[in-house]
Design an enzyme around this catalytic site. Structure first.
Site, PDB file in Angstrom:
ATOM      1  N   ASP A  67       0.808  -1.217   0.000  1.00 55.54           N
ATOM      2  CA  ASP A  67       0.000   0.000   0.000  1.00 55.54           C
ATOM      3  C   ASP A  67       0.842   1.268   0.000  1.00 55.54           C
ATOM      4  O   ASP A  67       2.044   1.227   0.247  1.00 55.54           O
ATOM      5  CB  ASP A  67      -0.968   0.002   1.203  1.00 55.54           C
ATOM      6  CG  ASP A  67      -0.324  -0.552   2.473  1.00 55.54           C
ATOM      7  OD1 ASP A  67       0.912  -0.562   2.561  1.00 55.54           O
ATOM      8  OD2 ASP A  67      -1.063  -0.971   3.385  1.00 55.54           O
ATOM      9  N   HIS A 137      -7.145  -4.873  10.421  1.00 58.58           N
ATOM     10  CA  HIS A 137      -6.926  -4.648   8.995  1.00 58.58           C
ATOM     11  C   HIS A 137      -5.646  -5.338   8.527  1.00 58.58           C
ATOM     12  O   HIS A 137      -4.736  -5.569   9.319  1.00 58.58           O
ATOM     13  CB  HIS A 137      -6.940  -3.153   8.630  1.00 58.58           C
ATOM     14  CG  HIS A 137      -5.733  -2.358   9.007  1.00 58.58           C
ATOM     15  ND1 HIS A 137      -5.787  -1.006   9.295  1.00 58.58           N
ATOM     16  CD2 HIS A 137      -4.418  -2.682   9.134  1.00 58.58           C
ATOM     17  CE1 HIS A 137      -4.582  -0.562   9.572  1.00 58.58           C
ATOM     18  NE2 HIS A 137      -3.727  -1.551   9.486  1.00 58.58           N
TER      19      HIS A 137
HETATM   20  C1  F6R Z   1       1.654  -1.635   6.083  1.00 57.45           C
HETATM   21  C2  F6R Z   1       0.284  -2.119   6.210  1.00 57.45           C
HETATM   22  C3  F6R Z   1      -0.452  -2.130   7.506  1.00 57.45           C
HETATM   23  C4  F6R Z   1       0.392  -2.517   8.704  1.00 57.45           C
HETATM   24  C5  F6R Z   1      -0.436  -2.520   9.978  1.00 57.45           C
HETATM   25  C6  F6R Z   1       0.425  -2.739  11.204  1.00 57.45           C
HETATM   26  O1  F6R Z   1       2.109  -1.727   4.759  1.00 57.45           O
HETATM   27  O2  F6R Z   1      -0.275  -2.477   5.227  1.00 57.45           O
HETATM   28  O3  F6R Z   1      -1.540  -3.027   7.403  1.00 57.45           O
HETATM   29  O4  F6R Z   1       0.962  -3.785   8.502  1.00 57.45           O
HETATM   30  O5  F6R Z   1      -1.106  -1.304  10.119  1.00 57.45           O
HETATM   31  O6  F6R Z   1       1.296  -1.645  11.352  1.00 57.45           O
HETATM   32  P1  F6R Z   1       2.495  -1.669  12.387  1.00 57.45           P
HETATM   33  O7  F6R Z   1       3.431  -2.737  11.924  1.00 57.45           O
HETATM   34  O8  F6R Z   1       3.132  -0.307  12.291  1.00 57.45           O
HETATM   35  O9  F6R Z   1       1.897  -1.973  13.720  1.00 57.45           O
END
Ligand code: F6R
Length: 241
Positions: A67, A137
């Protein structure tokens, strides 16, 4: 779904690295589906160290990212393109033309989504790496996203804007819209590797492993994938029965 509970973030990153390295060694032209965020940073550091010490080659590897924020270009240090270059690509010597991400600056968003979907059908992920949001998500597929979704533009959930604001100077600076691979694009990967650490992920992890398979918890779709591994640390595993 295979679940591995690691004792801490270091062990989680090491287990993830072993899986990623095996994919790269088995197929030097593999397509790696990659994620941004805090979760994969330990894994990326290990990939960089391994490239420096062991010479693991990324010359023919291709990557597709999940994304990108709408409105941010690769020169913007908050963009995911910038994040990937800084935290992984520059350190593993991958040719920039082998790395792919949605163009956050695309004026015609529909055409950009169509371009990315076509690219993903040419470059099927040998492995797709995922983090998970505290609301369940995956990529930016927020609760309610259809399991049949492909690359699209989303309005980010308030909880996601709050979670991500830690990386911006002010909450108002977090973009409200993003391009994201859809759940169908993610499920198309040959193999899926999901990482989650920290107590703030425990509820989403419980839903993913033990809850109902429902569009209200987008990550739950992964239970229908034939080769999905989840690695969690003890904090993220704390609500599992
Ligand atoms: C990142 C993405 C998000 C993250 C998720 C967790 O490319 O697509 O879905 O994987 O928001 O984020 P963190 O790792 O920062 O807790």
């Amino acid at each position: 779904m295979k679940v591995i509970v690691a004792k801490d973030y270091e062990e989680l990153s090491e287990r993830a690295f072993e899986i990623m390295k095996a994919v790269v060694q088995n197929n030097p032209q593999a397509v790696l589906g990659l994620a941004t965020g805090s979760t994969p940073l330990g894994l990326y550091q290990k990939m960089v160290k391994d490239h420096e010490r062991e010479g693991t080659s990324y010359q023919k590897i291709r990557t597709v990212n999940l994304d990108e924020y709408a409105g941010l270009g690769p020169e913007n240090d908050q963009s995911y393109a910038y994040f990937m270059k800084k935290n992984l690509f520059d350190g593993i010597g991958i040719p920039p033309e082998n790395t792919h991400i949605e163009n956050g600056l695309a004026g015609d968003t529909e055409a950009e989504c169509a371009r990315y979907n076509a690219l993903l059908s040419d470059l099927r992920q040998d492995i797709q790496l995922l983090g998970i949001g505290s609301n369940g998500h995956i990529a930016f597929n927020e609760p309610g996203t259809p399991f049949s979704s492909e690359t699209h533009v989303v309005e980010l959930a308030e909880s996601t804007i709050r979670d991500n604001s830690r990386l911006f100077e002010r909450e108002e600076d977090v973009p409200r819209r993003a391009f994201t691979m859809g759940l169908k694009n993610i499920m198309n990967a040959e193999k899926i590797l999901v990482l989650a650490n920290g107590a703030n992920k425990a509820k989403a992890v419980r839903g993913l492993v033990e809850g109902e398979i429902t569009e209200r918890l987008p990550a739950s779709v992964l239970r229908m994938h034939p080769d999905c591994t989840l690695i969690v640390d003890e904090d993220a595993a704390s609500l599992l029965s």
